[in-house]
Design a protein around this motif. Sequence first.
Motif, PDB file in Angstrom:
ATOM      1  N   ARG A   1     -11.211   6.933 -56.388  1.00 56.41           N
ATOM      2  CA  ARG A   1     -10.366   6.491 -55.271  1.00 56.41           C
ATOM      3  C   ARG A   1     -11.195   5.938 -54.107  1.00 56.41           C
ATOM      4  NH1 ARG A   1      -7.214  10.698 -57.392  1.00 56.41           N
ATOM      5  NH2 ARG A   1      -5.064  10.057 -57.896  1.00 56.41           N
TER       6      ARG A   1
ATOM      7  N   ILE B   1      -5.788  -3.781 -45.624  1.00 59.93           N
ATOM      8  CA  ILE B   1      -4.751  -2.743 -45.723  1.00 59.93           C
ATOM      9  C   ILE B   1      -4.581  -2.284 -47.164  1.00 59.93           C
ATOM     10  CG2 ILE B   1      -2.282  -2.299 -45.443  1.00 59.93           C
ATOM     11  CD1 ILE B   1      -2.388  -4.278 -43.063  1.00 59.93           C
ATOM     12  N   GLY B   2      -4.560  -3.239 -48.102  1.00 55.53           N
ATOM     13  CA  GLY B   2      -4.402  -2.896 -49.510  1.00 55.53           C
ATOM     14  C   GLY B   2      -5.514  -2.000 -50.017  1.00 55.53           C
ATOM     15  N   GLY B   3      -6.740  -2.262 -49.580  1.00 54.16           N
ATOM     16  CA  GLY B   3      -7.855  -1.418 -49.993  1.00 54.16           C
ATOM     17  C   GLY B   3      -7.727   0.002 -49.489  1.00 54.16           C
TER      18      GLY B   3
ATOM     19  N   ALA C   1     -11.422   2.138 -52.671  1.00 57.24           N
ATOM     20  CA  ALA C   1     -11.046   1.903 -51.273  1.00 57.24           C
ATOM     21  C   ALA C   1     -12.145   1.192 -50.493  1.00 57.24           C
ATOM     22  CB  ALA C   1     -10.696   3.219 -50.599  1.00 57.24           C
TER      23      ALA C   1
ATOM     24  N   ALA D   1     -12.069  -2.443 -49.178  1.00 53.48           N
ATOM     25  CA  ALA D   1     -11.368  -2.875 -47.968  1.00 53.48           C
ATOM     26  C   ALA D   1     -12.351  -3.413 -46.925  1.00 53.48           C
ATOM     27  CB  ALA D   1     -10.576  -1.707 -47.369  1.00 53.48           C
TER      28      ALA D   1
ATOM     29  N   VAL E   1      -0.313  -4.916 -52.688  1.00 57.68           N
ATOM     30  CA  VAL E   1      -0.624  -5.578 -51.417  1.00 57.68           C
ATOM     31  C   VAL E   1      -1.790  -6.534 -51.598  1.00 57.68           C
ATOM     32  CG1 VAL E   1      -1.459  -5.213 -49.059  1.00 57.68           C
ATOM     33  CG2 VAL E   1       0.317  -3.731 -49.994  1.00 57.68           C
TER      34      VAL E   1
ATOM     35  N   LEU F   1      -4.979   1.577 -48.786  1.00 56.27           N
ATOM     36  CA  LEU F   1      -3.861   2.261 -49.434  1.00 56.27           C
ATOM     37  C   LEU F   1      -4.263   2.917 -50.753  1.00 56.27           C
ATOM     38  CD1 LEU F   1      -0.819  -0.167 -48.896  1.00 56.27           C
ATOM     39  CD2 LEU F   1      -1.080   2.160 -48.010  1.00 56.27           C
ATOM     40  N   ARG F   2      -5.358   2.454 -51.349  1.00 54.84           N
ATOM     41  CA  ARG F   2      -5.770   3.019 -52.636  1.00 54.84           C
ATOM     42  C   ARG F   2      -6.590   4.303 -52.487  1.00 54.84           C
ATOM     43  NH1 ARG F   2      -7.216  -2.066 -56.562  1.00 54.84           N
ATOM     44  NH2 ARG F   2      -8.982  -2.426 -55.167  1.00 54.84           N
TER      45      ARG F   2
ATOM     46  N   GLY G   1      -1.185  -0.230 -53.159  1.00 52.72           N
ATOM     47  CA  GLY G   1      -2.337  -0.935 -52.612  1.00 52.72           C
ATOM     48  C   GLY G   1      -2.732  -2.124 -53.459  1.00 52.72           C
ATOM     49  N   THR G   2      -2.644  -1.948 -54.786  1.00 55.98           N
ATOM     50  CA  THR G   2      -2.942  -3.043 -55.693  1.00 55.98           C
ATOM     51  C   THR G   2      -1.960  -4.191 -55.504  1.00 55.98           C
ATOM     52  OG1 THR G   2      -3.868  -1.494 -57.318  1.00 55.98           O
ATOM     53  CG2 THR G   2      -3.209  -3.654 -58.127  1.00 55.98           C
TER      54      THR G   2
ATOM     55  N   LEU H   1       0.552   5.155 -54.537  1.00 54.77           N
ATOM     56  CA  LEU H   1      -0.168   4.399 -53.523  1.00 54.77           C
ATOM     57  C   LEU H   1      -1.272   3.547 -54.138  1.00 54.77           C
ATOM     58  CD1 LEU H   1      -0.442   6.907 -50.533  1.00 54.77           C
ATOM     59  CD2 LEU H   1       1.091   4.956 -50.821  1.00 54.77           C
TER      60      LEU H   1
END
Length: 396
Positions: free
Chosen positions: A162, A85-87, A166, A169, A104, A89-90, A101-102, A97
């Motif tokens: 970005r 999820i964190g990945g 990402a 993830a 999370v 979000l970036r 994400g970072t 965000l």
Amino acid sequence: MGRGGRAGVVIAVVLLAANLRPAVVAVSPMLSDVRADTGLSSPAAALLTTIPVLCFGLLAPFAPMLARRIGLVPALVAVLCAMTIGGLLRLPEPVVLLFAGTAVFGVAIAAGNVLLPVLVKREFPDRAGTMTGVYSISLSTGAAIAAGTSVPLLLLLDHAWRPALALWALPPAVALLAWLPLLARDRSVAAPAVTEDQWTPLWRAPLAWAVTGFMGLQSLVYYATVAWLPEILIASGSTQERAGYALSVFNLVGIAGSLIFTLTVGRTRNQTGYALSSAVLYATGFGGLLTGHLDFLWAALLGLAQGTTISLALALILLRMPDAAHAARMSGMAQGIGYLLAASGPVLAGAVHDASGGWSWPLLLLGALLVPMAAAGAVAGRDVTLRSPTTIGVRS
């Protein structure tokens, strides 16, 4: 547990450990692009590598509570889900965000950092030191892959940082496949409850504070180096791509440091020598960076030092504790306090750089911190173990 079951646990440990660093390491080779696109200052950009470390420190003491509530394996499965999820979000455009994400990722890695050693202590009580080396190698391997592929991936995506971030993830999502069979057979909570009477002596034990001090100082030096090594090399004349490769060398050679530790730790009952020799290697590497030449050599020496220190720091948590319950508490204490200390590293180095206009003073500062790091490692490396829960002494 049968041989096949143990092999499954080893694979799961290796895959999870390999995901505990890329989300942090992958950022530093891209900091120039991130800053150019967002206008972030050096200290603000450093927060992208510092936020996870802050999470490591602030949330580490709560990880054993999570394991007691839902079980150790379910908690580690949740770690991998949160990383995925964190990945993701970036990926969207708002900078908030990127930081969310970072964060999370930081929360997830904080739990993984604390609970993975507990799993090792529970499943491999007779080979805790060796298995610590195995997952330390996985830590370094994951970090090396992230460092080595970040810039080529960035170039392949035409500097679209970005999506390049990402993409990290995907590995934790793949690692979930190895953890689902463990989840199905998990039969008990991995971090047994430890009463407050048992917890208090740990905070009063000098041995526990030595372990914590070594964990914190080696982490501070590591994260400051990871955050700014590419920038240091670029300032010395390296290209962005070459600096990214040097960071990869730093992490790849870290595998060698972890491997040496893994192969030799079972032959010695005293680990003081590892702490002292790694401090010397670090000092030589920082001194070399001051000259501005032979960047790959100095990155290699720093990598050898960091591979040894992280393996030693994680092993001390297990080797100095009598059982998995105390290892869980020691892991929370050492990584909670230690990573709070470590979180100051990237920001402090960035602030000193901005104040001095160069990288000489930040490197000298990191070199000076090697002295208390070596001292804490020398104390924690002695062949002693925390005594029974009702006392605060140590025994041979």
